[in-house]
Design a protein around this motif. Structure first.
Motif, PDB file in Angstrom:
ATOM      1  N   UNK A  98     -42.559 -77.126  17.544  1.00 60.38           N
ATOM      2  CA  UNK A  98     -44.114 -77.346  17.837  1.00 60.38           C
ATOM      3  C   UNK A  98     -44.740 -75.924  17.892  1.00 60.38           C
ATOM      4  N   UNK A  99     -43.842 -74.930  17.398  1.00 64.01           N
ATOM      5  CA  UNK A  99     -44.458 -73.425  17.308  1.00 64.01           C
ATOM      6  C   UNK A  99     -44.459 -73.120  15.673  1.00 64.01           C
ATOM      7  N   UNK A 100     -45.460 -72.709  15.228  1.00 60.54           N
ATOM      8  CA  UNK A 100     -45.621 -72.336  13.819  1.00 60.54           C
ATOM      9  C   UNK A 100     -45.791 -70.812  13.894  1.00 60.54           C
ATOM     10  N   UNK A 101     -44.924 -70.028  13.216  1.00 54.43           N
ATOM     11  CA  UNK A 101     -45.159 -68.653  13.322  1.00 54.43           C
ATOM     12  C   UNK A 101     -45.610 -68.252  11.628  1.00 54.43           C
ATOM     13  N   UNK A 102     -46.624 -67.461  11.625  1.00 58.73           N
ATOM     14  CA  UNK A 102     -47.020 -66.711  10.333  1.00 58.73           C
ATOM     15  C   UNK A 102     -46.909 -65.253  10.319  1.00 58.73           C
ATOM     16  N   UNK A 103     -46.131 -65.012   9.330  1.00 60.07           N
ATOM     17  CA  UNK A 103     -46.053 -63.347   8.705  1.00 60.07           C
ATOM     18  C   UNK A 103     -47.194 -63.344   7.816  1.00 60.07           C
ATOM     19  N   UNK A 157     -43.340 -70.104   9.367  1.00 63.06           N
ATOM     20  CA  UNK A 157     -41.994 -70.446   9.721  1.00 63.06           C
ATOM     21  C   UNK A 157     -41.979 -71.147  10.828  1.00 63.06           C
ATOM     22  N   UNK A 158     -41.242 -72.187  10.726  1.00 69.76           N
ATOM     23  CA  UNK A 158     -40.787 -73.373  11.703  1.00 69.76           C
ATOM     24  C   UNK A 158     -39.433 -73.802  11.892  1.00 69.76           C
ATOM     25  N   UNK A 159     -39.206 -74.330  13.049  1.00 68.52           N
ATOM     26  CA  UNK A 159     -37.782 -74.764  13.297  1.00 68.52           C
ATOM     27  C   UNK A 159     -37.889 -76.145  13.535  1.00 68.52           C
ATOM     28  N   UNK A 160     -36.647 -76.731  13.414  1.00 64.14           N
ATOM     29  CA  UNK A 160     -36.355 -78.249  13.615  1.00 64.14           C
ATOM     30  C   UNK A 160     -34.997 -78.528  13.860  1.00 64.14           C
ATOM     31  N   UNK A 161     -34.863 -79.892  14.137  1.00 65.93           N
ATOM     32  CA  UNK A 161     -33.501 -80.497  14.388  1.00 65.93           C
ATOM     33  C   UNK A 161     -33.208 -81.254  13.408  1.00 65.93           C
ATOM     34  N   UNK A 190     -41.766 -70.988   4.548  1.00 67.07           N
ATOM     35  CA  UNK A 190     -42.565 -71.343   3.361  1.00 67.07           C
ATOM     36  C   UNK A 190     -43.542 -70.274   2.989  1.00 67.07           C
ATOM     37  N   UNK A 191     -43.490 -69.936   1.566  1.00 70.99           N
ATOM     38  CA  UNK A 191     -44.510 -68.849   1.190  1.00 70.99           C
ATOM     39  C   UNK A 191     -44.062 -67.657   1.293  1.00 70.99           C
ATOM     40  N   UNK A 231     -37.663 -71.437   1.984  1.00 66.48           N
ATOM     41  CA  UNK A 231     -36.008 -71.518   2.399  1.00 66.48           C
ATOM     42  C   UNK A 231     -35.817 -72.273   3.455  1.00 66.48           C
ATOM     43  N   UNK A 232     -34.461 -72.524   3.233  1.00 64.35           N
ATOM     44  CA  UNK A 232     -34.337 -74.020   4.507  1.00 64.35           C
ATOM     45  C   UNK A 232     -32.758 -73.688   4.706  1.00 64.35           C
TER      46      UNK A 232
END
Length: 191
Positions: free
Chosen positions: A60-65, A82-86, A96-97, A105-106
């Motif tokens: 539930x946290x979106x990181x953006x560089x 950047x995000x994480x998931x299961x 992404x981006x 990149x996954x």
């Protein structure tokens, strides 16, 4: 706020202020450096913590560089999300981006990933920051410099990191400086 680090903003991330701090959204540091051919960016968050604790992979946290390469330092020509998931019991990352890539990149965390000349790694790393917290507190309370270069509050502690290595040619724009900053945002449900 123009800049933040460990436990900023306190009302959201500092356990001394909030009994349930949002540790995963707490960006601790952003490091950036370059070689002749690459730009390397390290986004650190959710730390410091003991080495026996797992990484903070909150879906539930979106990181953006943000990378700016034009004359306006407040625009982001390259927002990298950047995000994480299961996937069952496995944790993965999606980036992404990233400049120069043709898609996201996954892959799994704790793995070196590569796409279109961009390298990425998301996982637990040793906190690279050196800081004498005891000396800082003593200096603040007494007014006398009390730092000791043998005391490192962050020694032997981990944080969760995303490290990217991007070809410089993908981000350079003439003689304009490259500016980098990061943000985090929490969402109420899965992104």
């Amino acid at each position: 706020m123009r800049a933040a680090d460990h436990l900023d903003p306190p009302a959201r991330t500092d356990p001394a202020v909030d009994l349930t701090p949002d540790k995963a959204a707490d960006i601790t540091d952003v490091y950036a450096w370059h070689t002749d051919t690459s730009l390397i960016i390290a986004l650190n968050f959710a730390g410091p913590q003991a080495t026996n604790l797992p990484g903070a992979y909150d879906r539930d946290v979106l990181y953006t560089i943000n990378i700016s390469n034009d004359a306006n330092p407040t625009t982001s020509e390259f927002p990298i999300e950047i995000r994480f998931g299961q996937d069952g019991t496995s944790t993965g990352v999606q980036i992404k981006g990233a400049p120069g890539t043709t898609g996201p990149i996954v892959g799994p965390v704790e793995t070196d990933l590569q796409k279109d000349g961009v390298l990425a790694h998301a996982g637990l790393l040793d906190d690279p920051f050196f800081f004498d917290l005891q000396g800082f507190r003593a200096t603040k309370s007494t007014g006398k410099l009390s730092f000791d270069n043998t005391r490192n509050f962050f020694a032997g502690q981990n944080l969760t990191s995303v490290v990217l290595q991007i070809p410089r040619a993908a981000v350079e724009n003439g003689t304009n400086p490259i500016r980098i900053w990061a943000t985090s945002a929490r969402f109420g449900g899965q992104l």
